[in-house]
Design a protein around this motif. Sequence first.
Motif, PDB file in Angstrom:
ATOM      1  N   THR A 174      -2.760  -3.522  61.751  1.00 24.34           N
ATOM      2  CA  THR A 174      -2.371  -2.563  60.726  1.00 24.34           C
ATOM      3  C   THR A 174      -2.655  -3.139  59.344  1.00 24.34           C
ATOM      4  N   LYS A 175      -2.749  -2.234  58.386  1.00 26.44           N
ATOM      5  CA  LYS A 175      -2.994  -2.601  56.993  1.00 26.44           C
ATOM      6  C   LYS A 175      -2.319  -1.547  56.119  1.00 26.44           C
ATOM      7  N   PRO A 176      -1.729  -1.943  54.994  1.00 23.00           N
ATOM      8  CA  PRO A 176      -1.049  -0.962  54.135  1.00 23.00           C
ATOM      9  C   PRO A 176      -1.961   0.209  53.771  1.00 23.00           C
ATOM     10  N   PHE A 177      -1.386   1.404  53.825  1.00 22.60           N
ATOM     11  CA  PHE A 177      -2.163   2.613  53.556  1.00 22.60           C
ATOM     12  C   PHE A 177      -1.236   3.683  53.017  1.00 22.60           C
ATOM     13  N   GLU A 178      -1.620   4.264  51.901  1.00 22.18           N
ATOM     14  CA  GLU A 178      -0.871   5.365  51.314  1.00 22.18           C
ATOM     15  C   GLU A 178      -1.660   6.653  51.497  1.00 22.18           C
ATOM     16  N   ARG A 179      -1.060   7.629  52.161  1.00 18.90           N
ATOM     17  CA  ARG A 179      -1.753   8.893  52.405  1.00 18.90           C
ATOM     18  C   ARG A 179      -1.982   9.607  51.085  1.00 18.90           C
ATOM     19  N   ARG A 180      -3.228  10.009  50.850  1.00 18.87           N
ATOM     20  CA  ARG A 180      -3.592  10.680  49.611  1.00 18.87           C
ATOM     21  C   ARG A 180      -3.949  12.133  49.918  1.00 18.87           C
ATOM     22  N   PRO A 181      -3.267  13.076  49.286  1.00 19.52           N
ATOM     23  CA  PRO A 181      -3.588  14.491  49.551  1.00 19.52           C
ATOM     24  C   PRO A 181      -4.939  14.876  48.968  1.00 19.52           C
ATOM     25  N   VAL A 182      -5.603  15.822  49.622  1.00 16.67           N
ATOM     26  CA  VAL A 182      -6.804  16.438  49.057  1.00 16.67           C
ATOM     27  C   VAL A 182      -6.307  17.512  48.098  1.00 16.67           C
TER      28      VAL A 182
END
Length: 418
Positions: free
Chosen positions: A270-278
Amino acid sequence: MGITRSGIVALFAWLGTACGGGEPRWGGIITDSAGVTMVANPAEGIWGEADRWTVEEELRIGVVEGNPDYQFGDVWGLAVDSRGRIFVLDFQAQHIKVFSPEGEYQQTIGRRGGGPGELLGAVSVLMGPGDTLLVPDNRALRFNRYAPDGSSAGSFRIEIEERRPELFKTTASGAIAEQFEPRASRAEAGIENPNGGILRLATDGTVIDTLLTFPSTTPRGADGRPIRGARIYFPTMSWDLNDDLELVCGVNDEYRITMYSGRQLERIITKPFERRPVSDSEREAIRERFSAWAEQVGAVRARADRMWSNTHIAAFYPAFQALAVGPNGTIWARHVQRVSEFSESDFNNLISIGSNAGAQEWDVFDTEGRFVGVVTLPQRFTPMVFRGDKIYGVWSDELDVQYVVRLRVVGDLGVGAT
């Protein structure tokens, strides 16, 4: 309270960072959970400026004008044999051009048609055992086989009754794998969550083994039927296979990469990830570019409206665009390209085939799953084959003229972290 194993691993990871005498050290955590190795990475990699891998161009094949043997219409696939020869599938011409390791044209295999050794809808080219060339033809529903000298070696049927083939890959040693999705009829038969999977195939199409099954990632409507048309930024299963037949895969709605050996889950990365909206403005940009593209290709208004009604854009950007096995068993994860970063050709690809556009940056993980850093590939270059320290792909100039390019990875390929 005693110190847990996780706490011990975290402590040593911290000590490695704090006491490294200025040298970069990995700051993540490795734990064990019921026999599965869990690798939790930090956002920053290990590489410093002196360690960072780069790439340099070794070979470029193609011309704008002149000898047609060196001109390409629309390259959809590449393969490399044991001698380093390069096989280039031109979707537009429905043939395969063969070049020496030095880039010299040698021959053309196949031609458009439905007869033996001919192609109607070839979409990729694979190098099987003994340098046997295999070419899946979606329109003819068959695999064409060619001997190392380019002569036709027969064909076999692509099975579509129980599954829908999505993607084929081969390893450097010639192992063949197929990703499939379930047929729509399975959902209609009452199977709520039909499984897709990855199979290992023999050179006659026989299924040797099931490497993995997973819930289908094809979006489905309320009636259970797949949502057809272009699907932009929807979660997909990405995967690759190394020569030990270890499977690296992940559904890209989260930054989570899994490794399997013999269908046994061995490692989760795993790796840090921030969901970004379209955003709405990005959706509108896609809509505007679609209108320009439809006009460019001469689509009449009614047909363009139908095509747009069948174009679906996800709510969020995915965590990564693709996975690949790189030099020395490293794992590469391609960054996702945001709409604001698109060139015109990126928009055309996004709209015409519904692909998730990939950026030129790739996260690189070592064989243990530790994040080491980012490799940046040339602009307008699409990688297709990773072999040793070589990356084969297609580069397009400002006029969208295509060239086959071979890159070499430069740096210390003993990438292990400390």
